[in-house]
Design a protein around this motif. Structure first.
Motif, PDB file in Angstrom:
ATOM      1  N   TYR A 128      20.812   5.371   4.673  1.00  0.00           N
ATOM      2  CA  TYR A 128      19.956   5.460   3.687  1.00  0.00           C
ATOM      3  C   TYR A 128      18.526   6.278   3.758  1.00  0.00           C
ATOM      4  O   TYR A 128      18.035   6.913   3.095  1.00  0.00           O
ATOM      5  N   SER A 132      17.001   9.188   1.803  1.00  0.00           N
ATOM      6  CA  SER A 132      15.733   9.465   1.232  1.00  0.00           C
ATOM      7  C   SER A 132      15.132  10.968   1.385  1.00  0.00           C
ATOM      8  O   SER A 132      14.437  11.185   0.482  1.00  0.00           O
ATOM      9  N   ASP A 246      18.553  -1.341  -6.906  1.00  0.00           N
ATOM     10  CA  ASP A 246      17.803  -0.645  -6.540  1.00  0.00           C
ATOM     11  C   ASP A 246      16.990  -1.186  -5.198  1.00  0.00           C
ATOM     12  O   ASP A 246      16.097  -0.763  -4.750  1.00  0.00           O
ATOM     13  N   ALA A 249      17.230   1.025  -2.241  1.00  0.00           N
ATOM     14  CA  ALA A 249      16.473   2.448  -2.588  1.00  0.00           C
ATOM     15  C   ALA A 249      14.822   1.862  -2.539  1.00  0.00           C
ATOM     16  O   ALA A 249      14.176   2.768  -1.776  1.00  0.00           O
ATOM     17  N   ARG A 250      14.379   0.591  -2.710  1.00  0.00           N
ATOM     18  CA  ARG A 250      13.115   0.299  -2.399  1.00  0.00           C
ATOM     19  C   ARG A 250      12.833   0.194  -0.963  1.00  0.00           C
ATOM     20  O   ARG A 250      11.803   0.498  -0.617  1.00  0.00           O
ATOM     21  N   ASP A 253      13.194   3.754   0.496  1.00  0.00           N
ATOM     22  CA  ASP A 253      12.468   4.977  -0.277  1.00  0.00           C
ATOM     23  C   ASP A 253      13.293   6.114  -0.765  1.00  0.00           C
ATOM     24  O   ASP A 253      13.008   7.262  -0.655  1.00  0.00           O
ATOM     25  N   ILE A 254      14.392   5.646  -1.497  1.00  0.00           N
ATOM     26  CA  ILE A 254      15.169   6.553  -2.124  1.00  0.00           C
ATOM     27  C   ILE A 254      14.822   6.745  -3.637  1.00  0.00           C
ATOM     28  O   ILE A 254      15.122   6.016  -4.446  1.00  0.00           O
ATOM     29  N   LYS A 255      13.790   7.984  -3.802  1.00  0.00           N
ATOM     30  CA  LYS A 255      13.603   8.094  -4.998  1.00  0.00           C
ATOM     31  C   LYS A 255      13.741   9.515  -5.431  1.00  0.00           C
ATOM     32  O   LYS A 255      14.168  10.429  -4.731  1.00  0.00           O
ATOM     33  N   TYR A 256      14.023   9.626  -7.025  1.00  0.00           N
ATOM     34  CA  TYR A 256      14.013  11.228  -7.229  1.00  0.00           C
ATOM     35  C   TYR A 256      13.042  11.146  -8.635  1.00  0.00           C
ATOM     36  O   TYR A 256      12.684  10.366  -9.113  1.00  0.00           O
ATOM     37  N   THR A 263       8.684  10.117 -10.876  1.00  0.00           N
ATOM     38  CA  THR A 263       9.382   9.537  -9.616  1.00  0.00           C
ATOM     39  C   THR A 263       9.598   8.401  -9.883  1.00  0.00           C
ATOM     40  O   THR A 263       8.713   7.336 -10.022  1.00  0.00           O
ATOM     41  N   TYR A 265      12.910   5.062  -8.608  1.00  0.00           N
ATOM     42  CA  TYR A 265      14.003   4.637  -7.703  1.00  0.00           C
ATOM     43  C   TYR A 265      15.279   4.908  -8.261  1.00  0.00           C
ATOM     44  O   TYR A 265      15.694   4.709  -9.345  1.00  0.00           O
ATOM     45  N   GLN A 268      22.119   2.259  -6.260  1.00  0.00           N
ATOM     46  CA  GLN A 268      23.129   2.504  -5.402  1.00  0.00           C
ATOM     47  C   GLN A 268      24.456   1.507  -5.416  1.00  0.00           C
ATOM     48  O   GLN A 268      24.253   0.408  -5.683  1.00  0.00           O
TER      49      GLN A 268
END
Lengths: 494, 494
Positions: A128, A132, A246, A249-250, A253-256, A263, A265, A268
């Motif tokens: 992960y 990121s 998420d 992701a939090r 730090d997987i953001k898009y 921006t 999160y 997954q």
């Protein structure tokens, strides 16, 4: 097998253990006699896998990877080691896995590493941080990847080959989506993949549960797992798939940047079919008192040819067998001509024990009549068939053989679930190797106390709630008597 | 690639670096831009491998395993960890490998293991104690096995993706024979396998050397290794095979009862083709200033289809492309229809950089004429061909493309070897990226001093003696002036 397993000791292959009455012995013996794994390696829970199991597991990987790739997942390969600081980034995850982690802290002649490295117990914390870096915009999503590797867990439970090892073979699929809905759809797709591969291709039926909150993947939101039934009436968890929401992701730090230029999160999922464990399940489910019965799709040799001759007929018979071998191989079948120096009877026992689906027997009579004898390992029956069209016939038999194995396995799921209204009744259900269905207070964290009571009183574990059947709770919890919020399934388990 | 690599930044794919003038930059950049590996993992020498490299390495494994199995080797899989006591049983071996070993000494929350476990740097010491249990009589021999796995070595040299990592992908084949003659024949077979796979299938030419005694596999008798030539004139060791004699048999007690009923030691060989390193070599050898050029046999996508359309012709063109895709896939080709939202020009650059052998371009004109444009990545040339018979045409082009790649690679081996009579001359030879052939005192242990002198003065390493050419030493050693006993080859190396 072509070498190293000569026919030295004819006794060795007359395998006969009652799988039903004595499953642990059956399992241990078949691993030894069929040369699947060798438990004498000397490190608890680490077991060399031998050609007969490895060749089948390779075929299992091929089938599973084929399905994953068809569904848009691409293969990658991450390092086996994970820096300790990565592992600590998701707090529930680290709590769940740290007790099982093997640590590398030195190399060479006692030189210390700057940071301890974990042998991956699973690879979220390896992968992960890179996700990121890789994911920037909605155009990068969905990202669907998997890797095929071994993972390491210092299991406290007792280990046994394939079913529970400290190193095991698996595929882990890690996927990233723009929305939670897409992530949930992936979970559904994973469950379909499990059915397509484990049940349709390998012939192993399962029942799918949403796990309780105290039994889910550490760090995830929900876990969905397929349980199969072992010969001793215990269930075994096969592939599980996790809706991670998420949460990771939090933590990682997987953001898009979405189409509105904000921006946000990502969401997954991860999915972890353990090939070596599924192998353990499939030999257990399909095997019988004479040994293995490998699915036609998965047998290292689908057909074994045994020549039967005395004295001067040898050349004729061997020549004919080579012709048969060539024809079958040409048709894409995996064939082995057993011309070893041993009696036909010994070879029959040997290959029955090894679980080869189809045996072709050829004697002087078959040569004269341009025929062969076909023996099916599932029905343990012989049939005389013409040499012409043999390959097609074997393919047909192979398909039928796989159906027979699957139908037999599925028949054990009939009437498997029995309702129980009291802990005493539940214990009776479990004693019969069945799965109990009970009213239960809650699958949220609060329910753990009642689950532990069930475990203590009956030896059964709450496997979760069904997702493929609509079941609404109506009565009182079997343990605490409070209004039930869930209908859960209880089984003894591995 | 189907996801996660959308066309966000058109500049990114115009790859142009001179491979010849600046190979290190070329290599690093192609790994990044073609998404082969990501060096940002954060642990020295451990690198995630991405789909584009993993898919090719899978195909490489398939080819190599196919050859090994055809030659009677069967797959197995041993644990990743080796008990320290095993590792210590062969004294030269332990001296050779201990400095590179990663050690596991604890698990969970600081619990100590009874015995340290090594992450396998190679698996002799894992496998041979089991061979000692498996081998009893001459009937058990030969025993020919291999495993596909990753191994771990804490390299002191600087690491780079594929070429030198602390974890790398390989096959290790471990074989046991009744006699030393059979073991030597296996070594010869391994060298033939290297030629069949690395050169004939992958198009990477090599030169085979018997290594000197100070450069052989620790614990073995003789090492034979195939070196290839990298674009910067340095050589890189590809598969090596080792005649272990009965050294390991004595250390690990691998004995058998021969036909005269005597208990004797067995003889062994091992062979270790490192797939990830061969991958690094093949992209280096075949690539050009525009990026990768993957062999047709090994390209994840052999053909990419690029539709060219404006406005209302889109449906026609896309429909036609789908027809082309279906026909090619039906013929067993690996095809990708690139219908992403980007310009044809961007896609051309992208797939040229990725090294896809054949590009099919389809515009309105091709649709009308029932034709397509074929672009070959090797010749960088276009050709108009009929839709009818396209798959066969692409197969033919593919074979020719592989021949072109291989011939180009082999042409660099012409006039590669240059005789040198003095260290000064040798240095000049090496400066030109050539391999020097010199008279040398001895390849036995005593020769090490002269080899070190060569290294210090010229930067070249003694790679050993040729085994495929008869070469007798006639002059004086290039360093010490003593009567030469060997003709050795000297090259700068990785």
């Amino acid at each position: 097998m072509t070498n190293g397993e000569a026919a030295q000791n004819e006794k060795e292959v007359i395998f006969h253990i009652s799988k039903k009455d004595n499953f642990p012995d059956w399992f241990g013996e078949i691993c030894r006699v069929a040369e699947l794994a060798d438990i004498r390696y000397g490190v608890k829970g680490f077991t060399p896998f031998l050609p007969w199991s490895v060749m089948t597991m390779e075929l299992m990987f091929d089938i599973l990877e084929g399905v994953l790739q068809r569904k848009g997942h691409l293969p990658m390969l991450f390092p086996t080691v994970i820096p300790e600081s990565n592992l600590s980034r998701e707090s529930h995850h680290v709590q769940g896995f740290t007790p099982q982690v093997f640590w590398i802290s030195e190399f060479g002649d006692g030189e210390k590493l700057d940071e301890r490295l974990a042998l991956r117990p699973t690879s979220e914390t390896a992968i992960y941080p890179m996700y990121s870096l890789w994911i920037r915009s909605w155009r990068d999503l969905p990202l669907k990847r998997y890797q095929r590797c071994t993972v390491f867990r210092s299991e406290v439970k007792s280990t046994r080959p394939f079913l529970r090892g400290r190193e095991f073979l698996w595929i882990e699929s890690h996927n990233v989506f723009a929305t939670h809905e897409e992530a949930k759809a992936q979970v559904k797709e994973d469950l379909e993949t499990t059915k397509e591969v484990v049940t349709d291709a390998f012939g192993v039926p399962t029942m799918v549960f949403r796990r309780t909150q105290w039994d889910k993947f550490p760090g995830g939101i929900n876990t969905y797992a397929a349980d199969t039934l072992m010969p001793d009436g215990k269930v075994l968890q096969l592939p599980s798939t996790h809706d991670l929401g998420d949460n990771f992701a939090r933590a990682f730090d997987i953001k898009y940047i979405n189409e509105s230029n904000e921006t946000v999160y990502a969401f997954q999922t991860c999915y972890g079919p353990a090939i070596s464990r599924i192998y353990g399940a499939l030999i257990s489910v399909h095997g019988d008192d004479n040994g293995l019965r490998l699915p036609f799709k998965l047998a290292p040799y689908q057909v074994v040819i045994v020549p039967i001759f005395k004295g001067k007929s040898a050349d004729d018979v061997i020549g004919y067998c080579q012709k048969v071998e060539k024809a079958l191989r040409h048709a894409g079948l995996r064939v082995y001509l057993d011309s070893r120096d041993a009696t036909p009877g010994w070879k029959y026992n040997y290959w029955e024990m090894k679980g080869v689906p189809v045996r072709v027997e050829v004697g002087q009579r078959e040569v004269k009549q341009e025929k062969v004898v076909i023996f099916r390992r599932d029905l343990m029956k012989r049939e005389i068939v013409a040499l012409t069209g043999l390959a097609g016939k074997v393919q047909t038999v192979g398909r039928d053989y796989d159906s027979v194995l699957r139908a037999e396995a599925e028949s054990r799921f009939e009437n498997l679930v029995v309702d129980a209204a009291t802990l005493g009744a539940l214990e009776g259900v479990l004693d019969k190797g069945k799965i109990g269905r009970v009213q239960f207070c809650t699958t949220e964290a609060d329910g753990l106390i009642c689950a532990e009571e069930i475990k203590n009183k009956t030896g059964g574990e709450v496997r979760g709630t069904r997702i493929d059947v609509e079941e609404s709770a109506t009565g009182a919890c079997i343990v605490c008597g409070k209004a039930a919020k869930a209908v859960v399934y209880v089984a003894r388990s591995y």
